[in-house]
Structures are given as C-alpha cells and as structure tokens.
Design a protein around this motif. Sequence first.
Motif, PDB file in Angstrom:
ATOM      1  N   ARG A  35     106.339   0.841 -33.714  1.00  0.00           N
ATOM      2  CA  ARG A  35     106.431  -0.230 -32.719  1.00  0.00           C
ATOM      3  C   ARG A  35     107.746  -0.956 -32.890  1.00  0.00           C
ATOM      4  NH1 ARG A  35     105.039  -5.422 -34.713  1.00  0.00           N
ATOM      5  NH2 ARG A  35     104.373  -5.332 -36.862  1.00  0.00           N
ATOM      6  N   LEU A  36     108.181  -1.529 -31.807  1.00  0.00           N
ATOM      7  CA  LEU A  36     109.398  -2.319 -31.815  1.00  0.00           C
ATOM      8  C   LEU A  36     109.053  -3.733 -32.235  1.00  0.00           C
ATOM      9  CD1 LEU A  36     111.947  -0.966 -31.038  1.00  0.00           C
ATOM     10  CD2 LEU A  36     111.700  -1.820 -28.741  1.00  0.00           C
ATOM     11  N   ASN A  37     109.856  -4.327 -33.069  1.00  0.00           N
ATOM     12  CA  ASN A  37     109.649  -5.713 -33.453  1.00  0.00           C
ATOM     13  C   ASN A  37     110.333  -6.573 -32.396  1.00  0.00           C
ATOM     14  OD1 ASN A  37     108.755  -7.810 -34.990  1.00  0.00           O
ATOM     15  ND2 ASN A  37     110.471  -7.763 -36.411  1.00  0.00           N
ATOM     16  N   SER A  38     109.569  -6.954 -31.397  1.00  0.00           N
ATOM     17  CA  SER A  38     110.154  -7.676 -30.270  1.00  0.00           C
ATOM     18  C   SER A  38     109.363  -8.938 -29.976  1.00  0.00           C
ATOM     19  CB  SER A  38     110.198  -6.791 -29.029  1.00  0.00           C
ATOM     20  OG  SER A  38     108.897  -6.382 -28.682  1.00  0.00           O
ATOM     21  N   GLY A  39     109.950  -9.796 -29.181  1.00  0.00           N
ATOM     22  CA  GLY A  39     109.284 -11.029 -28.809  1.00  0.00           C
ATOM     23  C   GLY A  39     109.858 -11.585 -27.518  1.00  0.00           C
ATOM     24  N   LYS A  40     109.132 -12.538 -26.959  1.00  0.00           N
ATOM     25  CA  LYS A  40     109.555 -13.187 -25.720  1.00  0.00           C
ATOM     26  C   LYS A  40     110.071 -14.583 -26.059  1.00  0.00           C
ATOM     27  CE  LYS A  40     108.004 -14.416 -21.122  1.00  0.00           C
ATOM     28  NZ  LYS A  40     106.892 -14.438 -20.194  1.00  0.00           N
ATOM     29  N   VAL A  41     111.245 -14.911 -25.533  1.00  0.00           N
ATOM     30  CA  VAL A  41     111.856 -16.212 -25.785  1.00  0.00           C
ATOM     31  C   VAL A  41     111.086 -17.273 -25.004  1.00  0.00           C
ATOM     32  CG1 VAL A  41     113.945 -17.593 -25.549  1.00  0.00           C
ATOM     33  CG2 VAL A  41     114.111 -15.177 -26.184  1.00  0.00           C
ATOM     34  N   VAL A  42     110.605 -18.279 -25.724  1.00  0.00           N
ATOM     35  CA  VAL A  42     109.824 -19.349 -25.118  1.00  0.00           C
ATOM     36  C   VAL A  42     110.698 -20.574 -24.844  1.00  0.00           C
ATOM     37  CG1 VAL A  42     107.848 -20.878 -25.476  1.00  0.00           C
ATOM     38  CG2 VAL A  42     107.744 -18.520 -26.259  1.00  0.00           C
ATOM     39  N   PRO A  57     127.212 -21.941 -26.458  1.00  0.00           N
ATOM     40  CA  PRO A  57     125.846 -21.807 -25.941  1.00  0.00           C
ATOM     41  C   PRO A  57     125.088 -20.657 -26.603  1.00  0.00           C
ATOM     42  CG  PRO A  57     127.430 -21.002 -24.330  1.00  0.00           C
ATOM     43  CD  PRO A  57     128.219 -21.570 -25.470  1.00  0.00           C
ATOM     44  N   VAL A  58     123.769 -20.744 -26.554  1.00  0.00           N
ATOM     45  CA  VAL A  58     122.897 -19.699 -27.079  1.00  0.00           C
ATOM     46  C   VAL A  58     122.999 -18.477 -26.171  1.00  0.00           C
ATOM     47  CG1 VAL A  58     120.495 -19.160 -27.653  1.00  0.00           C
ATOM     48  CG2 VAL A  58     121.373 -21.456 -28.038  1.00  0.00           C
ATOM     49  N   ALA A  59     122.955 -17.275 -26.768  1.00  0.00           N
ATOM     50  CA  ALA A  59     123.198 -16.033 -26.023  1.00  0.00           C
ATOM     51  C   ALA A  59     122.014 -15.576 -25.174  1.00  0.00           C
ATOM     52  CB  ALA A  59     123.588 -14.923 -26.990  1.00  0.00           C
ATOM     53  N   VAL A  60     120.812 -16.106 -25.401  1.00  0.00           N
ATOM     54  CA  VAL A  60     119.627 -15.685 -24.636  1.00  0.00           C
ATOM     55  C   VAL A  60     119.079 -16.873 -23.864  1.00  0.00           C
ATOM     56  CG1 VAL A  60     119.025 -13.827 -26.248  1.00  0.00           C
ATOM     57  CG2 VAL A  60     118.081 -16.104 -26.596  1.00  0.00           C
ATOM     58  N   LEU A  68     113.972  -8.260 -32.640  1.00  0.00           N
ATOM     59  CA  LEU A  68     114.036  -9.123 -33.810  1.00  0.00           C
ATOM     60  C   LEU A  68     114.191  -8.302 -35.074  1.00  0.00           C
ATOM     61  CD1 LEU A  68     110.959 -11.257 -32.775  1.00  0.00           C
ATOM     62  CD2 LEU A  68     113.349 -11.905 -32.499  1.00  0.00           C
ATOM     63  N   SER A  69     114.798  -8.915 -36.090  1.00  0.00           N
ATOM     64  CA  SER A  69     114.877  -8.239 -37.388  1.00  0.00           C
ATOM     65  C   SER A  69     113.475  -8.183 -37.985  1.00  0.00           C
ATOM     66  CB  SER A  69     115.833  -8.978 -38.315  1.00  0.00           C
ATOM     67  OG  SER A  69     115.402 -10.295 -38.512  1.00  0.00           O
ATOM     68  N   GLU A  70     113.260  -7.213 -38.869  1.00  0.00           N
ATOM     69  CA  GLU A  70     111.926  -7.022 -39.440  1.00  0.00           C
ATOM     70  C   GLU A  70     111.482  -8.236 -40.243  1.00  0.00           C
ATOM     71  OE1 GLU A  70     109.474  -3.767 -42.120  1.00  0.00           O
ATOM     72  OE2 GLU A  70     111.512  -3.347 -41.492  1.00  0.00           O
ATOM     73  N   TYR A  71     112.407  -8.829 -40.963  1.00  0.00           N
ATOM     74  CA  TYR A  71     112.103 -10.008 -41.766  1.00  0.00           C
ATOM     75  C   TYR A  71     112.939 -11.166 -41.256  1.00  0.00           C
ATOM     76  CZ  TYR A  71     110.293  -6.383 -44.781  1.00  0.00           C
ATOM     77  OH  TYR A  71     109.606  -5.305 -45.256  1.00  0.00           O
ATOM     78  N   GLY A  72     112.423 -12.342 -41.353  1.00  0.00           N
ATOM     79  CA  GLY A  72     113.183 -13.512 -40.932  1.00  0.00           C
ATOM     80  C   GLY A  72     112.386 -14.367 -39.977  1.00  0.00           C
ATOM     81  N   GLY A  73     112.976 -15.447 -39.603  1.00  0.00           N
ATOM     82  CA  GLY A  73     112.306 -16.384 -38.725  1.00  0.00           C
ATOM     83  C   GLY A  73     111.398 -17.316 -39.513  1.00  0.00           C
ATOM     84  N   THR A  74     111.170 -18.468 -38.972  1.00  0.00           N
ATOM     85  CA  THR A  74     110.280 -19.452 -39.570  1.00  0.00           C
ATOM     86  C   THR A  74     109.043 -19.556 -38.706  1.00  0.00           C
ATOM     87  OG1 THR A  74     112.184 -20.688 -40.409  1.00  0.00           O
ATOM     88  CG2 THR A  74     110.079 -21.864 -40.292  1.00  0.00           C
ATOM     89  N   GLU A  89     122.145 -16.025 -34.141  1.00  0.00           N
ATOM     90  CA  GLU A  89     122.762 -14.842 -34.753  1.00  0.00           C
ATOM     91  C   GLU A  89     121.747 -13.891 -35.388  1.00  0.00           C
ATOM     92  OE1 GLU A  89     123.294 -18.379 -37.579  1.00  0.00           O
ATOM     93  OE2 GLU A  89     123.791 -18.012 -35.496  1.00  0.00           O
ATOM     94  N   ASP A  90     120.475 -14.309 -35.530  1.00  0.00           N
ATOM     95  CA  ASP A  90     119.433 -13.433 -36.090  1.00  0.00           C
ATOM     96  C   ASP A  90     118.783 -12.542 -35.033  1.00  0.00           C
ATOM     97  OD1 ASP A  90     119.900 -14.468 -38.591  1.00  0.00           O
ATOM     98  OD2 ASP A  90     118.311 -15.968 -38.435  1.00  0.00           O
ATOM     99  N   ILE A  91     119.057 -12.800 -33.756  1.00  0.00           N
ATOM    100  CA  ILE A  91     118.526 -11.979 -32.659  1.00  0.00           C
ATOM    101  C   ILE A  91     119.399 -10.726 -32.573  1.00  0.00           C
ATOM    102  CG2 ILE A  91     118.039 -11.860 -30.194  1.00  0.00           C
ATOM    103  CD1 ILE A  91     116.253 -13.864 -31.679  1.00  0.00           C
ATOM    104  N   LEU A  92     118.771  -9.552 -32.660  1.00  0.00           N
ATOM    105  CA  LEU A  92     119.523  -8.304 -32.687  1.00  0.00           C
ATOM    106  C   LEU A  92     119.985  -7.853 -31.311  1.00  0.00           C
ATOM    107  CD1 LEU A  92     117.341  -6.377 -35.285  1.00  0.00           C
ATOM    108  CD2 LEU A  92     119.424  -7.699 -35.683  1.00  0.00           C
TER     109      LEU A  92
END
Length: 97
Positions: A35-42, A57-60, A68-74, A89-92
Amino acid sequence: MARRLVPSLNRILVEKIVPPSKTNTGILLPGKTSRLNSGKVVAVGSGARDRDGKLIPVAVKEGDVVLLSEYGGTEVKLGDKEFFLYRDEDILGTLYE
C-alpha cells in the motif's frame, strides 16, 4: 463544540488514507498488501519566512492527496479522528489520478 486545528508556519495537517480491507464483493484482502503511505491534506499553515522576512508558501493545498514518508509526523487526535502534522519538506509528493 467541534475543534479545528490550523497548523502554524509551514506545517500541514493530514488525515491518512486507510486502504480497504475487503473488496466490494466481500472478499477479504490479506493484511500484507502493498500500500501507498498517503493522506489527504486537511489544513495548511501560512508558510515559513526566509532570512529576509519573505513568506515562503506551503507547496500543497487543502484537499490534495500526498505521499508521506513511512516514519514521521506528529499524531494529533481531534475528537474521535486521528490526524498527523508534517512539515512542508517532509511531504514526498502530490498524487494525481
């Protein structure tokens, strides 16, 4: 009262996309499917500032589906939902159909 989180600076609030565990016809899918490690920007922050004080500005944007990277995020829990905060910068990358 429902809570809403607005990220600071160059942070992005993401709700991870969970792949289905069974097909529309009821066939159970194995737990080890690739599976892809993906998410929707809220929500997104306003962006960071460089040394000269210019806004970067933010890129998304809200609604984008991102890789998303496999590890990371709060991890952040709002009500009964789980979200994750990432730095820009953590968004792939952004996924398009």
